[in-house]
Design a protein around this motif. Structure first.
Motif, PDB file in Angstrom:
ATOM      1  N   LYS A  15       0.844  -1.205   0.000  1.00  0.00           N
ATOM      2  CA  LYS A  15       0.000   0.000   0.000  1.00  0.00           C
ATOM      3  C   LYS A  15       0.879   1.255   0.000  1.00  0.00           C
ATOM      4  N   LEU A  16       1.928   1.253   0.832  1.00  0.00           N
ATOM      5  CA  LEU A  16       2.804   2.427   0.850  1.00  0.00           C
ATOM      6  C   LEU A  16       3.619   2.508  -0.441  1.00  0.00           C
ATOM      7  N   ALA A  17       4.038   1.356  -0.956  1.00  0.00           N
ATOM      8  CA  ALA A  17       4.764   1.361  -2.239  1.00  0.00           C
ATOM      9  C   ALA A  17       3.889   1.986  -3.324  1.00  0.00           C
ATOM     10  N   PHE A  18       2.587   1.688  -3.282  1.00  0.00           N
ATOM     11  CA  PHE A  18       1.640   2.292  -4.229  1.00  0.00           C
ATOM     12  C   PHE A  18       1.641   3.816  -4.063  1.00  0.00           C
ATOM     13  N   MET A 290      -3.909   3.083   5.973  1.00  0.00           N
ATOM     14  CA  MET A 290      -4.127   3.396   4.558  1.00  0.00           C
ATOM     15  C   MET A 290      -5.401   2.713   4.051  1.00  0.00           C
ATOM     16  N   ALA A 291      -6.541   3.331   4.360  1.00  0.00           N
ATOM     17  CA  ALA A 291      -7.830   2.732   3.988  1.00  0.00           C
ATOM     18  C   ALA A 291      -8.061   2.797   2.484  1.00  0.00           C
ATOM     19  N   GLY A 292      -7.594   3.838   1.849  1.00  0.00           N
ATOM     20  CA  GLY A 292      -7.799   4.000   0.397  1.00  0.00           C
ATOM     21  C   GLY A 292      -6.583   4.645  -0.242  1.00  0.00           C
ATOM     22  N   ASP A 293      -6.702   4.924  -1.539  1.00  0.00           N
ATOM     23  CA  ASP A 293      -5.567   5.501  -2.262  1.00  0.00           C
ATOM     24  C   ASP A 293      -5.154   6.849  -1.682  1.00  0.00           C
ATOM     25  N   ALA A 294      -6.127   7.662  -1.256  1.00  0.00           N
ATOM     26  CA  ALA A 294      -5.817   9.000  -0.735  1.00  0.00           C
ATOM     27  C   ALA A 294      -4.893   8.887   0.474  1.00  0.00           C
ATOM     28  N   GLU A 295      -5.155   7.923   1.355  1.00  0.00           N
ATOM     29  CA  GLU A 295      -4.329   7.763   2.563  1.00  0.00           C
ATOM     30  C   GLU A 295      -2.938   7.220   2.204  1.00  0.00           C
ATOM     31  N   ARG A 296      -2.877   6.344   1.190  1.00  0.00           N
ATOM     32  CA  ARG A 296      -1.569   5.819   0.752  1.00  0.00           C
ATOM     33  C   ARG A 296      -0.694   6.967   0.246  1.00  0.00           C
ATOM     34  N   ILE A 297      -1.312   7.824  -0.552  1.00  0.00           N
ATOM     35  CA  ILE A 297      -0.570   8.947  -1.150  1.00  0.00           C
ATOM     36  C   ILE A 297      -0.195   9.961  -0.069  1.00  0.00           C
TER      37      ILE A 297
END
Ligand code: FO1
Length: 308
Positions: A15-18, A290-297
């Protein structure tokens, strides 16, 4: 722009790599992935963490399961079951294609690094995705009911056995994958980020490959770990259970102690803010769930802003 190296296991790390892949130019990111979970199954070479990273960065991952491909079909498993074959490890039909193609390429003489690069290219992934080693390193779990290979512990036994020790068979003789070594030796290396993967099961196998710990210590780039625990609990997986079994109190203090001598800084969630002052290294307190893409970013941006 400086180069960023991420050390990564499966779901949480991917998720963090994303997130990092969304905010960095592709040529500025190398993701070094744990292969201690790899195994031979049904005659195929399975690399679960590499595939989780590939599928996540390609936008193909199943977000509920955390592993495998979204909208998967299971005809192969159903047919295998009818034949009385081994069905304890689930291979979806699309996922199966990855294992077949990886195994074919390995048998034709390609290294795991070459195969992984080819699969990443085919899936349209920009950053370099690199196995920690092209040599076989296999995580072996010692439990109160005996020793077992990692996937037997993780999938067949559902992490239920009580863990007493972990070994990374083959690590002593393994070599760091050439692209991984080259990324860590870059003069423009800006930071090494240890993703929020299980330190004992997913990151330690990477650190067990000779040369990597020395490369991290020798470089001037800071090494930053992201705690996989939030408020003493893992988002997914057996980290907290394992820590208790190893005689540790699940929490960011034990994570920092585990990585002592490796990391320069630790990223922790707001739920653990009260522990920040007592940590042996500087800490960034920021949302790490990181629930979704916004949190990952957002997490990727916060870490890069803190270190670069
Ligand atoms: N995890 C499970 O809990 N059950 C499975 O049947 C399973 C199958 C599987 C197939 C391919 C793959 O790439 C991963 C798979 N995983 C499964 C996940 C895997 O065991 C773990 O994610 C990692 O090894 C731990 O990071």
């Amino acid at each position: 722009m400086s180069h960023i190296v991420a050390l990564c296991g499966g779901v949480g790390g991917a998720k963090l790599a994303f997130g990092l892949a969304q905010v960095l130019p592709p040529q500025d990111l190398t993701v070094i992935v744990n292969t201690g979970d790899d195994f031979e199954h049904l005659g195929l070479h399975i690399s679960p963490d590499i595939d989780t990273v590939l599928y996540t960065l390609a936008g193909l991952a199943d977000r509920t399961r955390g592993w495998g491909v979204a909208d998967e079909s299971w005809n192969f498993m159903a047919a295998l079951g009818r034949l009385g074959g081994e069905t304890w490890f689930n291979l979806g039909d699309c996922d199966l294609a990855t294992h077949v193609e990886r195994t074919r390429r390995l048998h034709s003489g390609e290294t795991l690094s070459q195969v992984t690069a080819a699969l990443a290219r085919a899936l349209g992934i920009g950053p370099a995705i690199v196995p920690m080693s092209d040599d076989a390193v296999r995580t072996v779990v010692s439990t109160t009911t005996g020793e077992m290979p990692f996937q037997r512990y993780f999938v067949a036994e559902q992490c239920k056995p009580v863990v007493t020790a972990l070994q990374f068979a083959g690590a002593d003789a393994a070599h760091l994958a050439p692209t991984a070594a080259a990324a860590l030796a870059r003069s423009d290396l800006g930071a090494v980020i240890i993703c929020p993967s299980n330190p004992w099961l997913s990151i330690d196998p990477i650190l067990a490959v000779p040369g990597i710990a020395a490369a991290l210590a020798a470089g001037s780039a800071p090494v930053i770990a992201v705690s996989p625990l939030v408020g003493g609990r893992a988002i997914k997986g057996p980290t907290a259970k394992l820590m208790t079994e190893l005689g540790l109190i699940p929490g960011v203090a034990a994570i920092a102690r585990h990585y002592a001598g490796v990391i320069d800084r630790l990223v922790i969630d707001g739920a653990d803010a009260a522990d920040a002052a007592a940590l042996p290294c500087p800490a960034l307190v920021t949302p790490t769930v990181m629930a979704g893409d916004a949190e990952r970013i957002a997490l990727a941006r916060a870490i890069l802003k803190w270190v670069l």
